[in-house]
Design an enzyme around this catalytic site. Structure first.
Site, PDB file in Angstrom:
ATOM      1  CG  ASN A 199     -64.590 -22.912 -22.649  1.00  0.00           C
ATOM      2  OD1 ASN A 199     -64.795 -24.105 -22.426  1.00  0.00           O
ATOM      3  ND2 ASN A 199     -65.145 -22.262 -23.647  1.00  0.00           N
ATOM      4  CE  LYS A 219     -62.797 -22.610 -26.428  1.00  0.00           C
ATOM      5  NZ  LYS A 219     -62.543 -21.813 -27.613  1.00  0.00           N
ATOM      6  CG  HIS A 261     -68.191 -20.563 -26.251  1.00  0.00           C
ATOM      7  ND1 HIS A 261     -67.725 -20.830 -27.515  1.00  0.00           N
ATOM      8  CD2 HIS A 261     -67.139 -20.108 -25.533  1.00  0.00           C
ATOM      9  CE1 HIS A 261     -66.428 -20.541 -27.557  1.00  0.00           C
ATOM     10  NE2 HIS A 261     -66.049 -20.101 -26.366  1.00  0.00           N
ATOM     11  CD  GLU A 270     -65.463 -22.859 -29.512  1.00  0.00           C
ATOM     12  OE1 GLU A 270     -65.580 -23.641 -28.548  1.00  0.00           O
ATOM     13  OE2 GLU A 270     -64.437 -22.159 -29.690  1.00  0.00           O
ATOM     14  CD  GLU A 283     -65.229 -16.287 -25.065  1.00  0.00           C
ATOM     15  OE1 GLU A 283     -64.189 -16.537 -24.443  1.00  0.00           O
ATOM     16  OE2 GLU A 283     -65.944 -17.167 -25.576  1.00  0.00           O
ATOM     17  N   GLY A 319     -59.244 -18.701 -30.512  1.00  0.00           N
ATOM     18  CA  GLY A 319     -58.408 -19.778 -31.040  1.00  0.00           C
ATOM     19  C   GLY A 319     -57.587 -19.386 -32.255  1.00  0.00           C
ATOM     20  CB  SER A 345     -56.054 -15.069 -28.835  1.00  0.00           C
ATOM     21  OG  SER A 345     -56.534 -15.913 -29.879  1.00  0.00           O
ATOM     22  N   GLY A 351     -59.380 -19.967 -23.201  1.00  0.00           N
ATOM     23  CA  GLY A 351     -59.493 -21.272 -23.846  1.00  0.00           C
ATOM     24  C   GLY A 351     -58.161 -22.000 -23.821  1.00  0.00           C
ATOM     25  N   GLY A 352     -57.454 -21.955 -24.949  1.00  0.00           N
ATOM     26  CA  GLY A 352     -56.215 -22.728 -25.118  1.00  0.00           C
ATOM     27  C   GLY A 352     -55.230 -22.605 -23.964  1.00  0.00           C
TER      28      GLY A 352
HETATM   29  P1  13P Z   1     -58.946 -19.130 -26.815  1.00  0.00           P
HETATM   30  O1  13P Z   1     -58.410 -18.548 -25.546  1.00  0.00           O
HETATM   31  O2  13P Z   1     -58.369 -20.471 -27.145  1.00  0.00           O
HETATM   32  O3  13P Z   1     -58.878 -18.150 -27.955  1.00  0.00           O
HETATM   33  O4  13P Z   1     -60.508 -19.414 -26.557  1.00  0.00           O
HETATM   34  C1  13P Z   1     -61.306 -18.418 -26.030  1.00  0.00           C
HETATM   35  C2  13P Z   1     -62.615 -18.999 -25.695  1.00  0.00           C
HETATM   36  O5  13P Z   1     -63.389 -19.381 -26.555  1.00  0.00           O
HETATM   37  C3  13P Z   1     -62.976 -19.123 -24.274  1.00  0.00           C
HETATM   38  O6  13P Z   1     -64.315 -19.442 -24.126  1.00  0.00           O
END
Ligand code: 13P
Length: 253
Positions: free
Chosen positions: A9, A11, A98, A100, A170, A176, A216, A237-238
């Site tokens: 993802n 983002k 998600h 967010e 999640e 994050g 994470s 994510g990251g």
């Molecule tokens: P991180 O891996 O940056 O924690 O993000 C997870 C995420 O929200 C994937 O959709």
């Protein structure tokens, strides 16, 4: 045998040029990776999607996804993208729900239910996200909240339709933050989700459902989480923004 999925993802990261560079690097790393029962899904900003579909057209185990879509087929919804537009472009997956989107854009179960329905009607496979904030876990309400999220958005579907869904657990406190759920915490929630599906749709359907963990996930913790029996991969994510890290995580799956 259910499918292992390592999904990225991105983002709201990467310009068009940067995104295409990353896609090419991931393609180079993953092209020769083993593919048996394992796929990668790259969920990028809308601006990259057309090029992503082209880039991965010939690569069977790397797929493309969007990060959201609207609940209507088309219409006067300035700034929105419809599932029909995504599907017609050759995008097979879409992340829905998600945290967010829930937190910053007020998406709730009723809206997500409508989005899930429209996505499926357009032959897009939803990657449906659920998970609890920290205060809910601290008061031991996490299982009840995830049950509510999953039931209200998904359990009106037929068994055939639920077979098209990927669920991503999640925990909001792990997104994050660098604070990853322990393998035991992930396993406990994944088993809970699978049991909910089994109770409603039967064990055969539940056994086929891919449930991903997100929050994470990094190259150094991926293997321990992915080894859990009910964890079928991750939503990253990251660490998906670096080709080497995403590749290492894919290989851990
Ligand atoms: P991180 O891996 O940056 O924690 O993000 C997870 C995420 O929200 C994937 O959709």
């Amino acid at each position: 045998m259910r499918q292992t999925i390592i999904a990225a993802n991105w983002k709201m990261h990467k310009t068009l040029e940067e995104g295409l560079e990353l896609a090419v690097a991931i393609k180079a790393h993953l092209q020769s990776a083993p593919t048996t029962d394992k796929i990668a899904i790259l969920c990028t900003p809308y601006i990259h999607l057309f090029h992503m579909v082209e880039t991965f057209r010939e690569v069977d185990h790397i797929h493309v996804g969007a990060q959201n879509c609207h609940q209507e087929l088309q219409g006067a919804y300035t700034g929105e993208i419809s599932p029909q537009q995504l599907s017609a472009m050759g995008v097979p997956y879409v992340i829905l729900g998600h945290s967010e989107r829930r937190q910053y854009f007020g998406e709730d179960e009723a809206l997500l239910k409508a989005k899930v329905d429209q996505a499926l009607a357009q032959e897009l496979q939803p990657i449906f996200c659920c998970g609890e904030p920290l205060e809910v876990r601290e008061t031991d309400g996490h299982k009840a909240l995830v049950k509510k999220q999953v039931e209200e958005a998904l359990f009106h579907l037929s068994a055939e339709q639920i077979g098209e869904i990927v669920i991503a657990y999640e925990p909001v406190w792990a997104i994050g933050t660098g604070k990853v759920a322990s393998p035991e915490q992930a396993q406990e929630m994944h088993a809970h989700i699978r049991q909910l599906v089994a109770d409603h749709y039967g064990t055969a359907t539940a056994d086929k459902l891919s449930i991903l963990y997100g929050g994470s996930v990094k190259p150094n913790n991926a293997a321990d989480i992915f080894q859990q029996p009910d964890v079928d991969g991750g939503l990253i994510g990251g660490a998906s923004l670096k080709a080497e890290d995403f590749t290492a995580i894919y290989q851990a799956g």
